[in-house]
Design an enzyme around this catalytic site. Structure first.
Site, PDB file in Angstrom:
ATOM      1  N   ASP A  21       1.093   7.085  -1.421  1.00  0.00           N
ATOM      2  CA  ASP A  21       0.844   6.019  -2.382  1.00  0.00           C
ATOM      3  C   ASP A  21       0.863   4.652  -1.701  1.00  0.00           C
ATOM      4  OD1 ASP A  21       0.285   5.023  -4.871  1.00  0.00           O
ATOM      5  OD2 ASP A  21       2.363   5.031  -5.558  1.00  0.00           O
ATOM      6  N   ASN A  69      -7.207  10.819 -10.897  1.00  0.00           N
ATOM      7  CA  ASN A  69      -7.840   9.724 -10.149  1.00  0.00           C
ATOM      8  C   ASN A  69      -9.294   9.480 -10.528  1.00  0.00           C
ATOM      9  OD1 ASN A  69      -6.004  10.298  -7.032  1.00  0.00           O
ATOM     10  ND2 ASN A  69      -5.524   8.984  -8.783  1.00  0.00           N
TER      11      ASN A  69
END
Length: 243
Positions: A21, A69
């Site tokens: 991340d 996503n």
């Protein structure tokens, strides 16, 4: 030894999984497009994967693109898909020579045909490598994986290949994308977020977790070594107690 006393365990993790991340934020902090951060993150993957065997890590799983996503902008999604294709093309021979075996987990059906072909290619190319096992979670979600596994299990029950009364907690893992992999011992998430984001939900039931503030493009081998050192001091009881 009392149950609340920690004992030292010098054995390192065999399987480390990464929630990578912070790529987008890394780029935004520098006033650059988010895709530049993803490119920097891909370079970091190379360093970490190269480091794993030397640090005693046999299996490395990275969360590259989740089923959620797709909600990002079309430009970012298209850029990521292009980056994945380019990564496979440019890294295939290096991974082969390094002795790294590459596998993918996740639902491939939504991915474009060229990317699926490249995924098949690198899996076949590296199939005999054993020095390091790199698993890339692409269009992956833990709940989605369990749902797909349950469908396969249900078909086997319906077709008479599986007795429903014989199903235990050891049955479903045989239908998961990760059925040939050991469960992760350690899951590391970068960027300061403290959540698991639908990643390896079943497999990580007894994994140790490390949430670090470092953004993924800045996550170095030295940082990984530091975390592995802390892991070595933990006691993993798997629900039991130390006597």
């Amino acid at each position: 030894m009392p149950a609340d006393t920690k004992s030292s365990d010098t054995t390192g993790p065999r399987h480390v999984a990464f929630i990578m991340d912070g790529n987008g934020r890394w780029a935004e902090m520098r006033g650059r497009p988010r895709l530049l951060g993803h490119r920097a993150g891909a370079r970091r993957v190379r360093e970490i994967v190269e480091s794993c065997p030397d640090l005693g890590v046999e299996y490395c799983t990275i969360f590259a693109f989740s089923t959620e996503n797709w909600k990002r902008t079309q430009a970012e999604v298209s850029g990521l898909m292009s980056l994945f294709r380019r990564y496979i093309q440019t890294e295939a021979q290096t991974l082969l020579k390094q002795g790294t075996r590459v596998r993918f987990i996740g639902d491939r059906l939504r991915l474009d045909a060229k990317l699926r072909g490249l995924m098949d290619m690198i899996e076949a190319l590296t199939a005999h490598n054993t020095r390091c096992h790199l698993t890339i979670a692409l269009n992956y979600g833990g709940r989605d994986e369990v749902a797909r596994a349950t469908k396969r299990l249900a078909r086997d029950v319906a077709d008479g290949r599986l007795d429903p009364d014989a199903i235990t907690d050891q049955t479903l893992p045989r239908y998961l994308d990760t059925h040939v992999l050991p469960d992760p011992d350690l899951v590391i998430r970068t960027s300061g977020e403290a959540r698991i984001s639908n990643f390896l939900l079943w497999q990580s039931a007894y994994a140790e977790y490390e949430f670090v503030d470092t953004l993924w493009p800045d996550f170095t081998r030295e940082k990984l070594e530091e975390i592995l050192g802390r892991y070595g001091g933990r006691e993993r009881r798997f629900g039991g107690v130390t006597i």
